[in-house]
Design a protein around this motif. Structure first.
Motif, mmCIF file in Angstrom:
data_model
loop_
_atom_site.group_PDB
_atom_site.id
_atom_site.type_symbol
_atom_site.label_atom_id
_atom_site.label_comp_id
_atom_site.label_asym_id
_atom_site.label_seq_id
_atom_site.Cartn_x
_atom_site.Cartn_y
_atom_site.Cartn_z
ATOM 1 N N ALA A 47 -12.341 1.405 4.854
ATOM 2 C CA ALA A 47 -12.539 0.121 4.665
ATOM 3 C C ALA A 47 -13.811 -0.532 4.675
ATOM 4 O O ALA A 47 -13.888 -1.535 5.248
ATOM 5 C CB ALA A 47 -11.226 -0.600 5.237
ATOM 6 N N VAL B 39 0.686 -0.945 0.012
ATOM 7 C CA VAL B 39 0.109 -0.054 -0.005
ATOM 8 C C VAL B 39 1.023 1.126 -0.112
ATOM 9 O O VAL B 39 1.743 1.443 0.815
ATOM 10 C CB VAL B 39 -0.836 -0.083 1.280
ATOM 11 N N LEU C 56 -7.868 -1.187 6.776
ATOM 12 C CA LEU C 56 -7.718 -1.971 5.398
ATOM 13 C C LEU C 56 -6.907 -3.072 5.366
ATOM 14 O O LEU C 56 -7.399 -4.260 5.090
ATOM 15 C CB LEU C 56 -7.314 -0.974 4.289
ATOM 16 N N VAL D 86 -10.989 4.215 1.213
ATOM 17 C CA VAL D 86 -10.120 3.046 1.193
ATOM 18 C C VAL D 86 -9.286 2.978 2.580
ATOM 19 O O VAL D 86 -9.149 1.873 2.963
ATOM 20 C CB VAL D 86 -8.859 3.355 0.074
ATOM 21 N N ASN D 87 -9.278 4.135 3.255
ATOM 22 C CA ASN D 87 -8.697 3.628 4.505
ATOM 23 C C ASN D 87 -9.705 3.313 5.817
ATOM 24 O O ASN D 87 -9.307 2.837 6.487
ATOM 25 C CB ASN D 87 -7.954 4.893 5.194
ATOM 26 N N HIS E 218 0.637 5.081 0.449
ATOM 27 C CA HIS E 218 -0.315 6.106 1.077
ATOM 28 C C HIS E 218 -0.304 7.347 0.367
ATOM 29 O O HIS E 218 0.872 7.751 -0.277
ATOM 30 C CB HIS E 218 -0.048 6.272 2.474
ATOM 31 N N HIS F 273 -3.042 5.031 -3.235
ATOM 32 C CA HIS F 273 -4.062 5.846 -3.106
ATOM 33 C C HIS F 273 -3.716 7.441 -2.899
ATOM 34 O O HIS F 273 -2.663 7.713 -2.367
ATOM 35 C CB HIS F 273 -4.570 5.759 -1.351
ATOM 36 N N LEU G 160 2.453 -2.368 4.763
ATOM 37 C CA LEU G 160 2.486 -0.808 4.942
ATOM 38 C C LEU G 160 3.747 -0.248 5.194
ATOM 39 O O LEU G 160 4.737 -0.812 5.919
ATOM 40 C CB LEU G 160 1.346 -0.452 6.034
ATOM 41 N N ASP H 101 -11.872 9.265 1.517
ATOM 42 C CA ASP H 101 -11.247 8.550 2.505
ATOM 43 C C ASP H 101 -11.695 7.210 2.558
ATOM 44 O O ASP H 101 -11.560 6.338 3.760
ATOM 45 C CB ASP H 101 -11.367 9.049 3.855
ATOM 46 N N TYR I 120 -3.999 3.068 7.264
ATOM 47 C CA TYR I 120 -4.435 1.846 6.455
ATOM 48 C C TYR I 120 -4.540 0.788 7.116
ATOM 49 O O TYR I 120 -4.734 -0.602 6.369
ATOM 50 C CB TYR I 120 -3.655 1.751 5.323
ATOM 51 N N ARG I 121 -4.395 0.609 8.621
ATOM 52 C CA ARG I 121 -4.369 -0.560 9.346
ATOM 53 C C ARG I 121 -5.695 -1.159 9.140
ATOM 54 O O ARG I 121 -5.622 -2.564 9.272
ATOM 55 C CB ARG I 121 -4.189 -0.253 10.881
#
Length: 263
Positions: A244, A15, A29, A241-242, A17, A81, A41, A239, A26-27
């Motif tokens: 999720a 990923v 996700l 995607v994060n 960022h 992203h 990550l 936002d 993104y944790r």
């Protein structure tokens, strides 16, 4: 050395960022994908536990770091992203990626991505007026929101309050770096055809509740990328995607799990 934070089991996904944030957001996700993939990550330079970046900013340094992460993890799948989108796209153009997903990827195709706000925001940041710089940035990017049409003084007052929150403080601290990166991205402004040599599988996703320029950018890219398709995610903003939700996670999982294309 870039620190890689990995979770899950299965094929690797790296990923990349966006600007103004760290990999930590993104944790959620990563957790949603961890039963099917190993999600990697890492913080881009100048953030979190990453090394300092070189000055002046050069996007190739970000690309080189991504290539290093791909080699170290043995991964061939990348999710980019926002401002991380062009980093991922450049890595794919160098042939290091088999499957590339972009969500609201910032790619300056012709004049589709707005950039008139960048110079005023940089001037405000250099003057130390981070609330004004953040207001100009937010209005320039979030063209679809009612807030972007408020008087600048009102937007600046709102941003001053936002900067008191944990995420606001982080975004404010990173804003000068983010503006440098957007300036670097502007150097790639041009026709979509400059990306036509990317031969990997590409998913160009964006949220239906986000700015209207992302669907247009994605369609322009899909028209020249030989193995690309677009996805407009309902009830999703920049936002998503994060955050999720399943409506974002499941199409990404299906894309990365699909069998390799037979030449």
């Amino acid at each position: 050395m870039v620190q890689i934070h990995s979770t899950g089991n299965g094929p690797g996904i790296v990923v990349v960022h966006g600007g103004g944030v760290t990999a930590g957001i993104y944790r959620r996700l990563a957790g949603k994908l961890a039963d099917r993939f190993t999600v990697h990550l890492y913080d881009r330079r100048g953030r979190g536990d990453a090394p300092a970046r070189s000055l002046p900013y050069d996007v190739q340094e970000d690309v080189d770091d991504l290539l290093t992460v791909l080699r170290q993890t043995g991964s061939h799948n990348v999710l980019g992203h926002s401002g991380g989108g062009i980093v991922a796209l450049l890595a794919a153009r160098q042939g290091a990626v088999e499957r590339l997903a972009l969500y609201d990827g910032v790619v300056p195709v012709d004049d589709l991505f707005p950039t008139a706000w960048v110079d005023p925001a940089r001037a405000a940041a250099r003057a130390g007026d981070i609330p004004r710089a953040l207001a100009l940035t937010s209005a320039g990017i979030n063209t679809h929101t009612a807030a972007s049409r408020l008087p600048l003084a009102v937007q600046t007052a709102i941003c001053r309050l936002f900067l008191r929150t944990p995420i606001g403080r982080e975004m404010g601290e990173l804003l000068p770096m983010t503006l440098d990166e957007v300036d670097g991205i502007r150097a790639f402004t041009g026709p979509a055809e400059q990306w036509a040599g990317i031969g990997c599988e590409v998913l160009l996703a964006c949220g239906a509740d986000g700015p209207s320029y992302y669907p247009r950018l994605n369609e322009a890219l899909a028209a020249v990328l030989p193995h690309a398709r677009t996805l407009l995610v309902p009830r999703a903003a920049h936002d998503a995607v994060n955050r999720a939700p399943a409506r974002v996670v499941e199409p990404l999982a299906e894309f990365f799990a699909a069998p390799a294309r037979v030449s």
